[in-house]
Design an enzyme around this catalytic site. Structure first.
Site, PDB file in Angstrom:
ATOM      1  N   GLU A   1       0.823  -1.213   0.000  1.00 19.25           N
ATOM      2  CA  GLU A   1       0.000   0.000   0.000  1.00 19.25           C
ATOM      3  C   GLU A   1       0.858   1.265   0.000  1.00 19.25           C
ATOM      4  O   GLU A   1       0.513   2.257  -0.649  1.00 19.25           O
ATOM      5  CB  GLU A   1      -0.956  -0.015   1.195  1.00 19.25           C
ATOM      6  CG  GLU A   1      -1.907  -1.210   1.234  1.00 19.25           C
ATOM      7  CD  GLU A   1      -2.683  -1.424  -0.063  1.00 19.25           C
ATOM      8  OE1 GLU A   1      -2.867  -0.460  -0.833  1.00 19.25           O
ATOM      9  OE2 GLU A   1      -3.095  -2.570  -0.315  1.00 19.25           O
TER      10      GLU A   1
ATOM     11  N   HIS B   1      -0.018  -1.890 -10.059  1.00 15.01           N
ATOM     12  CA  HIS B   1       0.250  -3.323 -10.064  1.00 15.01           C
ATOM     13  C   HIS B   1       1.080  -3.698 -11.287  1.00 15.01           C
ATOM     14  O   HIS B   1       0.900  -3.132 -12.368  1.00 15.01           O
ATOM     15  CB  HIS B   1      -1.066  -4.100 -10.028  1.00 15.01           C
ATOM     16  CG  HIS B   1      -1.838  -3.874  -8.778  1.00 15.01           C
ATOM     17  ND1 HIS B   1      -3.164  -3.492  -8.775  1.00 15.01           N
ATOM     18  CD2 HIS B   1      -1.471  -3.954  -7.470  1.00 15.01           C
ATOM     19  CE1 HIS B   1      -3.585  -3.359  -7.529  1.00 15.01           C
ATOM     20  NE2 HIS B   1      -2.564  -3.627  -6.721  1.00 15.01           N
TER      21      HIS B   1
END
Length: 409
Positions: free
Chosen positions: A184, A193
């Site tokens: 995070e 990602h």
């Protein structure tokens, strides 16, 4: 109170728990730096060390999805707070500013409802960034832009700097793993990602037939993504698992190409390429290497020839075992009073805030073996701008490997 003082404070209250500069040569590791050579966790706040029976889907991101399934917040790709503009996913203003000394200081505040062990886990995850990169998380004073790390409804973050106070949700319990916290925080630094890279089709195949229509946006590819000229990283802390968002049990949604047997995702934390990408994006010069191996060796660059001046390198060893044993085979560093010039220092953990196993050591006497109390050990090598020597060579083994050798004998 800055990060260092908070770590010291929490360590006093509670018992300790548990790049890229590419290195010259390496085996049995994925490495990062010009001044070293390489060959070759477990509290509830560390990502558990993998075992030989781990499922291939027991990866950081799937843990995040499991926690977030009960979240009421709309999230992109499972854990990213949507931005107002889609084009923001390639914005130059989404990154945190770098100071004149090269350090990127990111102010933060912590949820006052966190208990001391929660705080310790978050600070230890932050400390690895500081050890391996030029990112320093510092307690907020009056800064306008900062992170609000709180226990909201899941594990999620904004992408990059959005301005003002921005939330990074690290929910008590489910999100309190080092790998999840680092995932995070990496989003907050400006990273998406891994599978969403513009060049991903060269490295993975998306199996659309096993992805429900509602989940297909979570596999979108950003054509203008900044890949930083670095390789695709199957082992990134930011990678989906092979069966993430599958609608058919046992069917993979992401398959590596051309070799479908390559493992994707992991559960330990930052990879070498994660570190490399941070350092390149933020123009950091760091000499750091992560070694994920049960045994191997490391040595100063140019060994047995003289090492360079003004070196500051670290190796983070992570094993599947509880303990690591470090053995120096050769040792020759310029001797100074108190070893204030060139030295090697070893820590019982993953950062320079971890307890010290071997304090600053120099000279030509080979140190005694060093054994960690966990599956993490950090070795630091520092030189000044004066005369040099031939350096050092060391090997390491895990307790698991030692048991195997003892069994054979």
């Amino acid at each position: 109170m800055d990060l260092k003082m908070l770590l010291i404070f929490t360590a006093f209250l509670l018992p300790a728990v548990l790049g890229f500069p590419i290195q010259d040569n390496y085996e049995n590791s994925t490495a990062t730096s010009e001044s070293t050579q390489v060959t070759t966790e477990e509290s509830i706040y560390d990502s558990p060390s993998p075992t030989e029976t781990d499922s291939e889907d027991d990866v950081i991101f799937n843990r995040i999805l499991e926690v977030n399934k009960d979240s009421s917040r709309y999230l992109q790709e499972g854990d990213i707070v949507p931005r107002r503009s889609r084009s923001a996913f390639n914005c130059r203003n989404c990154y945190w500013p770098q100071s004149m000394d090269g350090i990127v200081r990111i102010p933060y505040v912590l949820d006052p409802t966190y208990e001391e062990n929660h705080v310790r886990g978050i600070l230890e995850a932050m400390a690895e960034f500081e050890t391996l990169t030029c990112i320093n998380f510092v307690k907020r004073k009056t800064e306008r832009d900062y992170l609000i790390i709180r226990s909201a409804d899941g594990c999620w973050s904004n992408y990059g700097k959005v301005g003002g106070g921005q939330t990074v949700s690290v929910m008590k319990g489910g999100c309190m793993w080092k790998g999840i916290i680092q995932h995070e925080l990496d989003h907050a630094l400006g990273f998406l990602h891994e599978h969403s890279r513009s060049d991903r089709d060269k490295y993975v195949k998306i199996m659309w037939e096993y992805i429900s229509p509602a989940c297909r946006p979570d596999f979108r590819k950003f054509e203008n993504s900044n890949n930083l000229g670095l390789p695709y990283d199957y082992s990134s802390v930011m990678h989906y698992g092979p069966h993430t968002f599958t609608n058919t049990t046992g069917k993979a949604t992401i398959v590596p190409v051309p070799d479908g047997s390559v493992h994707i995702g992991q559960r330990l934390g930052l990879s070498n390429l994660d570190v490399a990408k941070i350092n390149k994006l933020y123009n950091c010069s760091r000499c750091s290497t992560i070694i994920d191996a049960a045994f191997g060796s490391l040595k100063s660059a140019n060994y047995p020839r003289n090492y360079s001046d003004n070196t500051n390198c670290v190796w983070l060893i992570r094993t599947r075992s509880r303990k690591i044993s470090l053995h120096f085979r050769d040792f020759d560093l310029r001797r100074t009073r108190g070893c204030q010039g060139d030295y090697v220092k070893v820590y019982d953990g993953s950062s320079k805030y971890s307890p010290v196993l071997m304090n600053k050591t120099c000279g030509s006497q080979i140190p005694t073996d060093v054994v960690s109390s966990s599956s993490l050990m950090l070795i630091e090598f520092v030189t000044d701008g004066r005369d040099t020597a031939s350096g050092f060579q060391a090997t390491f083994t895990s307790a698991r490997m030692q048991r195997r050798f003892n069994t054979r004998n």
